[in-house]
Enzyme design. Structure first.
Site, PDB file in Angstrom:
ATOM      1  NE  ARG A 126      23.649 -51.108  -7.761  1.00 41.27           N
ATOM      2  CZ  ARG A 126      23.600 -51.616  -6.617  1.00 41.27           C
ATOM      3  NH1 ARG A 126      22.877 -52.790  -6.629  1.00 41.27           N
ATOM      4  NH2 ARG A 126      24.246 -50.961  -5.724  1.00 41.27           N
ATOM      5  CE  LYS A 148      16.472 -39.470 -26.572  1.00 42.91           C
ATOM      6  NZ  LYS A 148      16.291 -38.213 -27.420  1.00 42.91           N
ATOM      7  CD  GLU A 190       6.532 -35.559 -31.503  1.00 47.22           C
ATOM      8  OE1 GLU A 190       7.355 -35.992 -32.428  1.00 47.22           O
ATOM      9  OE2 GLU A 190       6.705 -34.708 -30.807  1.00 47.22           O
ATOM     10  CE  LYS A 232      11.760 -42.779 -30.645  1.00 48.05           C
ATOM     11  NZ  LYS A 232      11.193 -42.165 -29.238  1.00 48.05           N
ATOM     12  CD  GLU A 242      18.989 -37.138 -29.287  1.00 49.46           C
ATOM     13  OE1 GLU A 242      18.278 -37.905 -28.963  1.00 49.46           O
ATOM     14  OE2 GLU A 242      19.351 -35.912 -29.242  1.00 49.46           O
ATOM     15  NE  ARG A 246      16.539 -41.964 -29.736  1.00 52.84           N
ATOM     16  CZ  ARG A 246      16.153 -42.796 -28.626  1.00 52.84           C
ATOM     17  NH1 ARG A 246      16.850 -43.680 -28.558  1.00 52.84           N
ATOM     18  NH2 ARG A 246      15.084 -42.583 -28.105  1.00 52.84           N
ATOM     19  CG  ASN A 250      15.639 -34.296 -30.807  1.00 54.06           C
ATOM     20  OD1 ASN A 250      14.849 -34.843 -30.265  1.00 54.06           O
ATOM     21  ND2 ASN A 250      16.967 -34.386 -30.488  1.00 54.06           N
ATOM     22  CG  HIS A 253      11.337 -31.749 -30.655  1.00 57.93           C
ATOM     23  ND1 HIS A 253      10.754 -32.299 -31.770  1.00 57.93           N
ATOM     24  CD2 HIS A 253      10.788 -32.694 -29.851  1.00 57.93           C
ATOM     25  CE1 HIS A 253      10.042 -33.147 -31.781  1.00 57.93           C
ATOM     26  NE2 HIS A 253       9.866 -33.402 -30.653  1.00 57.93           N
ATOM     27  CG  HIS A 257      12.110 -28.266 -26.365  1.00 61.42           C
ATOM     28  ND1 HIS A 257      13.074 -29.195 -26.499  1.00 61.42           N
ATOM     29  CD2 HIS A 257      10.968 -29.297 -26.085  1.00 61.42           C
ATOM     30  CE1 HIS A 257      12.783 -30.316 -26.588  1.00 61.42           C
ATOM     31  NE2 HIS A 257      11.551 -30.401 -26.160  1.00 61.42           N
ATOM     32  CG  HIS A 270       6.184 -32.103 -26.792  1.00 59.24           C
ATOM     33  ND1 HIS A 270       7.224 -31.256 -26.388  1.00 59.24           N
ATOM     34  CD2 HIS A 270       6.462 -32.955 -27.243  1.00 59.24           C
ATOM     35  CE1 HIS A 270       8.320 -31.755 -27.125  1.00 59.24           C
ATOM     36  NE2 HIS A 270       7.557 -32.834 -27.722  1.00 59.24           N
TER      37      HIS A 270
END
Ligand code: GLY
Length: 378
Positions: A126, A148, A190, A232, A242, A246, A250, A253, A257, A270
């Site tokens: 956990r 993330k 980035e 960041k 987010e 935040r 993106n 993105h 994507h 990416h």
């Protein structure tokens, strides 16, 4: 290996705040730096086969020097390893080495390793302590910071995951010397992004030093990494999970994507797809009247070019591809309640999160980043 003065950036999350240490040669001090954050002197290092072969012995020596006992769990390099199957292999390694609640997992590698090992640490018993030691530019400026983590599954990319903040992040830009050049430059997309979304001064600094950055000059890269982490860290401190601001991270993105999906994740790295995506986002801003002129788009294009990143995607039928790409957008996890949302620039250093109810403008924005494949020369 030469050492430089360490830079330190703090991610402010109350009791869960953590430092990001950045300096060339820092890997040799990794054990000493993480020691204060560990409840025991035992860690499981998670690395792919390539990082393990290149840098595993150096990290082990640094851990030994700090009196930290280490076991290594190694998996095949590549995005395909970001799976529940590999996570299970790593959980079995935790069991085999009797990793308990007081021990820690070290994510040692690029984005796949950070996401995977972070997820494994979030779930094992956990949740146990995590330390991130990124080895690629993309991981240094983005995925190792902010918590993330996750794996891909048949349900989709990055849909299974957890927020798991590390106890500290240790960044040694000298590790980038062994990185593939194309992958390194994809990380620069980035870095560029941070200037556009938040900091015109950082953008101008990149313009002034683009050649050194593109060629990987270590001092410049360390500064770019530190500045990117500072930006960041601000977003993560403001909005850890987010719910709002935040999402600005993106930028480019949603378009990127869609392009990755359209090309089966085979043509673009990416960061390369995000670079083309940022151009498309600027085009959408312009057509919606959020940008008064083309100045931002032109500066962004020029910097992408100097980073040797692709600006357009070649395709046989651009009009049909633009329609397909707009369709992929509706499947992006950033689409909620069927609404298309984009992060759109309104000036250099400022972006907005906008619902866009103008399907033709979205399709046209995609079309702005597509060119027809030239006929073969005989
Ligand atoms: N990579 C975007 C974020 O961490 O929120």
């Amino acid at each position: 290996m030469s050492r430089s003065t360490p830079l330190c950036v703090e991610v402010s999350l109350g009791e869960r705040s953590y430092p990001i240490h950045i300096a060339s040669g820092l890997i040799a001090e990794a054990g000493m730096l993480m020691r204060p954050h560990l409840a025991s002197a035992r860690v499981l290092v998670v690395a792919d086969q390539i990082v393990h072969a290149r840098h595993g012995a150096t990290l082990r020596a640094a851990l030994d020097k700090a009196g930290i006992a280490s076991e290594f769990a190694v998996f095949p390099a590549g995005e395909l390893s970001k799976s529940l199957e590999t996570a299970d292999h790593l959980w079995r390694a935790c069991a085999q080495h009797r990793i308990d609640r007081s021990d820690a997992i070290i994510a040692f590698g690029g984005g796949v390793t950070g996401d995977l090992a972070g997820f494994v640490s979030a779930c094992w018993m956990r949740g146990i302590t995590l330390v991130q030691i990124p080895t690629t530019l993309l991981a240094m400026v983005d995925s190792s910071v902010g918590g993330k983590t996750g794996v891909n599954s048949l349900a989709g990319k990055n849909l299974i995951g957890a927020f798991k903040q590390p106890a500290c992040v240790i960044i040694d830009p000298a590790l980038l010397a062994t990185m593939d050049g194309r992958e390194f430059r994809a990380g620069l997309a980035e870095v560029l992004k941070y200037g556009v979304i938040r900091d015109p001064g950082f953008f101008a600094w990149q313009e002034a030093h683009a050649s050194s950055l593109s060629s990987g000059e270590p001092g410049m890269i360390a500064q770019a990494v530190a500045e990117s982490c500072r930006i960041k860290a601000w977003y993560v401190g403001e909005d850890e999970t987010e719910q709002g601001v935040r999402a600005h991270l993106n930028y480019g993105h949603t378009f990127g994507h869609a392009l990755e999906r359209e090309t089966g994740y085979r043509i673009y790295l990416h960061g390369e797809a995000v670079g083309i995506g940022m151009r498309m986002a600027a085009a959408l801003s312009r057509s919606l009247g959020l940008l008064a002129d083309d100045a931002l788009a032109l500066r962004q294009d020029a910097l992408l070019r100097r980073y040797l990143l692709p600006l357009v995607h070649q395709v046989d039928d651009p009009a049909a591809a633009a329609v397909r790409l707009a369709g992929h957008c509706r499947l992006d996890k950033k689409v909620s309640a069927g609404q298309l949302r984009f992060i759109l620039p309104t000036a250099l250093g400022t972006v907005e999160h906008r619902v866009v109810d103008a399907p033709q403008a979205v399709t046209a924005a995609f079309a702005s980043g597509l060119v027809r494949t030239p006929p073969p020369t005989s």
